[in-house]
Design a protein around this motif. Structure first.
Motif, PDB file in Angstrom:
ATOM      1  N   THR A   1      34.626  35.299  51.490  1.00 46.61           N
ATOM      2  CA  THR A   1      35.380  36.545  51.350  1.00 46.61           C
ATOM      3  C   THR A   1      36.789  36.388  51.912  1.00 46.61           C
ATOM      4  N   SER A   2      37.654  37.303  51.498  1.00 45.48           N
ATOM      5  CA  SER A   2      39.061  37.212  51.886  1.00 45.48           C
ATOM      6  C   SER A   2      39.665  38.617  51.858  1.00 45.48           C
ATOM      7  N   GLN A   3      40.890  38.720  52.267  1.00 46.81           N
ATOM      8  CA  GLN A   3      41.643  39.966  52.151  1.00 46.81           C
ATOM      9  C   GLN A   3      42.284  40.033  50.762  1.00 46.81           C
ATOM     10  N   PRO A   4      42.428  41.220  50.208  1.00 45.98           N
ATOM     11  CA  PRO A   4      43.090  41.326  48.899  1.00 45.98           C
ATOM     12  C   PRO A   4      44.525  40.826  48.981  1.00 45.98           C
TER      13      PRO A   4
ATOM     14  N   PRO B   1      44.762  48.458  43.747  1.00 47.21           N
ATOM     15  CA  PRO B   1      44.957  49.645  42.914  1.00 47.21           C
ATOM     16  C   PRO B   1      43.743  50.569  42.985  1.00 47.21           C
ATOM     17  N   LYS B   2      43.937  51.808  42.613  1.00 38.90           N
ATOM     18  CA  LYS B   2      42.851  52.781  42.596  1.00 38.90           C
ATOM     19  C   LYS B   2      41.716  52.279  41.718  1.00 38.90           C
ATOM     20  N   GLY B   3      40.487  52.507  42.167  1.00 38.94           N
ATOM     21  CA  GLY B   3      39.316  52.063  41.426  1.00 38.94           C
ATOM     22  C   GLY B   3      38.674  50.825  42.013  1.00 38.94           C
ATOM     23  N   ASN B   4      39.311  50.255  43.057  1.00 44.21           N
ATOM     24  CA  ASN B   4      38.796  49.042  43.689  1.00 44.21           C
ATOM     25  C   ASN B   4      38.284  49.292  45.111  1.00 44.21           C
ATOM     26  N   GLU B   5      37.935  50.539  45.404  1.00 45.38           N
ATOM     27  CA  GLU B   5      37.530  50.901  46.762  1.00 45.38           C
ATOM     28  C   GLU B   5      36.262  50.176  47.211  1.00 45.38           C
ATOM     29  N   ASN B   6      35.357  49.878  46.284  1.00 43.53           N
ATOM     30  CA  ASN B   6      34.091  49.229  46.632  1.00 43.53           C
ATOM     31  C   ASN B   6      34.091  47.733  46.345  1.00 43.53           C
ATOM     32  N   ALA B   7      35.263  47.161  46.198  1.00 42.98           N
ATOM     33  CA  ALA B   7      35.351  45.743  45.834  1.00 42.98           C
ATOM     34  C   ALA B   7      35.011  44.820  46.995  1.00 42.98           C
ATOM     35  N   VAL B   8      34.420  43.685  46.645  1.00 47.65           N
ATOM     36  CA  VAL B   8      34.277  42.557  47.567  1.00 47.65           C
ATOM     37  C   VAL B   8      35.342  41.544  47.173  1.00 47.65           C
TER      38      VAL B   8
ATOM     39  N   VAL C   1      42.542  34.067  37.623  1.00 42.56           N
ATOM     40  CA  VAL C   1      41.942  33.839  38.932  1.00 42.56           C
ATOM     41  C   VAL C   1      41.007  35.002  39.236  1.00 42.56           C
ATOM     42  N   ILE C   2      39.809  34.704  39.726  1.00 36.83           N
ATOM     43  CA  ILE C   2      38.875  35.753  40.136  1.00 36.83           C
ATOM     44  C   ILE C   2      39.186  36.122  41.582  1.00 36.83           C
ATOM     45  N   LEU C   3      39.557  37.371  41.793  1.00 36.70           N
ATOM     46  CA  LEU C   3      39.973  37.829  43.116  1.00 36.70           C
ATOM     47  C   LEU C   3      38.872  38.589  43.858  1.00 36.70           C
ATOM     48  N   GLY C   4      37.864  39.020  43.136  1.00 31.34           N
ATOM     49  CA  GLY C   4      36.784  39.769  43.762  1.00 31.34           C
ATOM     50  C   GLY C   4      35.868  40.332  42.703  1.00 31.34           C
TER      51      GLY C   4
END
Length: 310
Positions: A254-257, A262-269, A207-210
């Motif tokens: 868009t949605s909430q995670p 996890p660390k490294g996803n701070e700039n994720a959409v 599944v693609i989450l972002g």
């Protein structure tokens, strides 16, 4: 200074992956899943060095005596591997890279001892032999090793039948095959089509989450799978050049995670978990992540709920 004394050799590199083929001009050998190593061996001892010229001796103390099984000074090119249940296990090799405590390294060496499988020779007695054709170097390799054992072995190969060896490797779940041109010379530090890899990649649906947009139009997709009713984070894969797929992905609401990112996803959409993609990969790591993932494409014939964490 002599290249043996300077320890300055750089291993020849393998060209990008191609489809398996047959050819009388090539030999074919298994691509082992470990760490590439140049071994400088003489009567005084062993010097192991990786592609970045990092000394590997402290990581693999069980290889400290392999010089006793060669007839003369040489530089061998090979792969350091650790076998678990009869197959190379890259995660055990990788674990050594993170260790610095000598006691823990020795415990690991006792439980899962490493081996060096040599597939080429760069230096013999007192001279470089890189300008010799591959088959002459293979003959020298057989000549220089006086006895094989659990810590030092010579890579086996077959002629012509690359497809058959690849099929056999794939059935055994091995990494793949390398095709090598019989007449090819050894080109220090260079990547040429004299050596070609056939990788055995597995695949699965996620599944693609972002997504994360990076420099140079690179897009990293965030992957997940379900475990019962909970979404499990499965890492990232680079989208590649499929801009049409990105239009679909970036156009999703868009949605909430679905979990604490996890660390490294701070700039994720983060997007609604409505899309499924297929990803090729070498193997799953011990924590369930993917090693060398490659994006294959979106899949519209599978529901996200059917992407199950195995």
């Amino acid at each position: 200074m002599d290249i043996f004394d300077s320890k300055s050799a750089s291993p020849m590199l393998i060209a990008e992956m191609q489809e398996p083929f047959d050819s009388p001009d090539y030999i074919f050998e298994l691509k082992l899943d470990g760490e590439r190593c140049l071994a400088y061996l003489d009567k005084n001892g062993v010097h192991l060095q990786n592609k970045r010229k990092l000394i590997l001796n402290p990581r693999f103390p069980e290889l400290s005596q392999i010089h006793k099984h060669i007839k003369t000074r040489c530089i061998l090119d090979g792969e350091i591997t650790v076998l678990v249940d009869g197959k190379p296990d890259f995660s055990q090799v990788q674990r050594r890279a993170l260790m610095s405590n000598k006691f823990k390294i020795q415990l690991a060496a006792d439980k899962y001892p490493a081996s060096l499988t040599a597939f080429d020779i760069l230096y013999y007695k007192d001279r470089l032999v890189i300008d010799l054709p591959l088959m002459e170097r293979k003959a020298l390799l057989q000549k220089v090793i006086k006895s094989e054992n659990d810590r030092l072995a010579i890579s086996r190969y077959i002629g012509e039948q690359g497809k058959a060896l690849y099929d056999a490797a794939a059935k055994q779940g091995l990494e793949g095959v390398v095709a090598k041109k019989k007449s090819g010379i050894y080109q220090l530090g260079k990547r040429t089509k004299d050596w070609i890899k056939f990788k055995n990649l597995l695949d699965d649906d996620f599944v693609i989450l972002g997504y994360i947009e990076k420099e140079n139009n690179v897009v990293s997709l965030i992957l997940g799978q379900y475990k019962e009713n909970n979404m499990i984070y499965k890492g990232h894969v680079t989208l590649g050049v499929s801009r049409e797929d990105f239009k679909i992905i970036s156009g999703t609401n868009t949605s909430q995670p679905p979990f604490e990112p996890p660390k490294g996803n701070e700039n994720a959409v983060w997007i609604k978990p409505d899309l499924v993609c297929t990803v090729k990969y070498m193997e799953k790591t011990s924590n369930g992540g993917l090693r060398q993932p490659v994006y294959k494409g979106l899949r519209d014939d599978k529901e996200p709920k059917d992407c199950i964490n195995k």
